[in-house]
Scaffold this motif. Structure first.
Motif, PDB file in Angstrom:
ATOM      1  N   UNK A  97     -40.583 -20.688 -61.725  1.00 57.24           N
ATOM      2  CA  UNK A  97     -39.449 -21.607 -61.855  1.00 57.24           C
ATOM      3  C   UNK A  97     -39.949 -23.018 -61.582  1.00 57.24           C
ATOM      4  N   UNK A  98     -39.602 -23.924 -62.468  1.00 57.73           N
ATOM      5  CA  UNK A  98     -39.929 -25.333 -62.295  1.00 57.73           C
ATOM      6  C   UNK A  98     -38.647 -26.137 -62.471  1.00 57.73           C
ATOM      7  N   UNK A  99     -38.630 -27.313 -61.879  1.00 55.91           N
ATOM      8  CA  UNK A  99     -37.474 -28.183 -62.065  1.00 55.91           C
ATOM      9  C   UNK A  99     -37.904 -29.629 -62.164  1.00 55.91           C
ATOM     10  N   UNK A 100     -36.977 -30.399 -62.714  1.00 57.71           N
ATOM     11  CA  UNK A 100     -37.161 -31.831 -62.876  1.00 57.71           C
ATOM     12  C   UNK A 100     -35.870 -32.503 -62.428  1.00 57.71           C
ATOM     13  N   UNK A 101     -35.992 -33.460 -61.522  1.00 55.08           N
ATOM     14  CA  UNK A 101     -34.847 -34.245 -61.077  1.00 55.08           C
ATOM     15  C   UNK A 101     -34.972 -35.616 -61.732  1.00 55.08           C
TER      16      UNK A 101
END
Length: 157
Positions: free
Chosen positions: A19-23
Motif C-alpha cells: 500500500x502506498x499513498x500520496x498526500x
C-alpha cells in the motif's frame, strides 16, 4: 523545523510496500493521543497522528478496514494493509472529510511535530512529551488546535 519548507506530495505506505499513498494537500494538525484505544491500535505508548483532508489523500493497494466504537461512543474506521496488516489511517465515521494518517507511515515524518497531546491521564508516564501542550479530550478543538499547529508548521508547497 519551524516554518521550514516541505514539498508536496507527501508520500508514505505500509511496512511491506503493497500500500502506498500520496498526500497532495497541506496537513491540518499533528497531535499525540495517549488514550488506551490509540495505545492498543498502534501497539505503542501513543499514536502520532497527522490530520489531513480526506480529499487530498490518495491510497493505492490492498486495504482492509474495520470500524470500532471508542470508549466515548465515537465510531472510528481504521484502514490497514491486507498483506502486512500495518495500520495507515483512521476516520471518525461522523466526519468523513478528515483522515488521521499515522505519522510513522510517512516516508519522511521529520516535519511532523505535534502541537498538542490529549488523554494524558491515561498516558504511560514516561511517554508524556515535555513542552507539548496537554489538552483534556473535552477541550480538544480541532479548529483552534489546527490554527495553532499551522502557525509553527512547515510551509507546504
Amino acid at each position: 523545523m519551524e516554518n521550514s519548507k516541505v514539498r508536496l506530495p507527501l508520500l508514505g505506505g505500509c511496512l511491506c510496500g503493497a500500500v502506498r499513498y500520496s498526500l497532495n494537500g497541506a496537513p491540518l494538525l499533528v497531535h499525540v493521543c495517549h488514550c488506551h484505544d490509540c495505545q492498543s491500535v498502534s501497539g505503542s505508548a501513543y499514536s502520532l497522528t497527522v490530520l489531513v483532508p480526506t480529499a487530498a489523500l490518495a491510497l493505492t493497494g490492498p486495504l482492509e478496514s474495520f470500524t470500532r466504537t471508542t470508549a466515548r461512543g465515537r465510531e472510528v474506521r481504521n484502514a490497514a494493509c491486507t498483506k502486512c496488516r500495518a495500520g495507515l489511517t483512521s476516520n471518525d465515521v461522523a466526519r468523513p472529510d478528515f483522515t488521521g494518517l499515522r505519522a510513522g507511515t510517512l516516508d519522511d515524518a521529520s516535519w511532523a511535530v505535534p502541537v498538542v497531546q490529549t488523554f494524558v491521564r491515561s498516558a504511560i508516564p514516561w511517554a508524556i512529551i515535555p513542552g507539548v501542550e496537554q489538552v483534556d479530550p473535552k477541550d480538544f478543538n480541532y479548529v483552534n488546535l489546527s490554527a495553532a499547529w499551522r502557525a509553527t508548521a512547515p510551509i507546504f508547497s
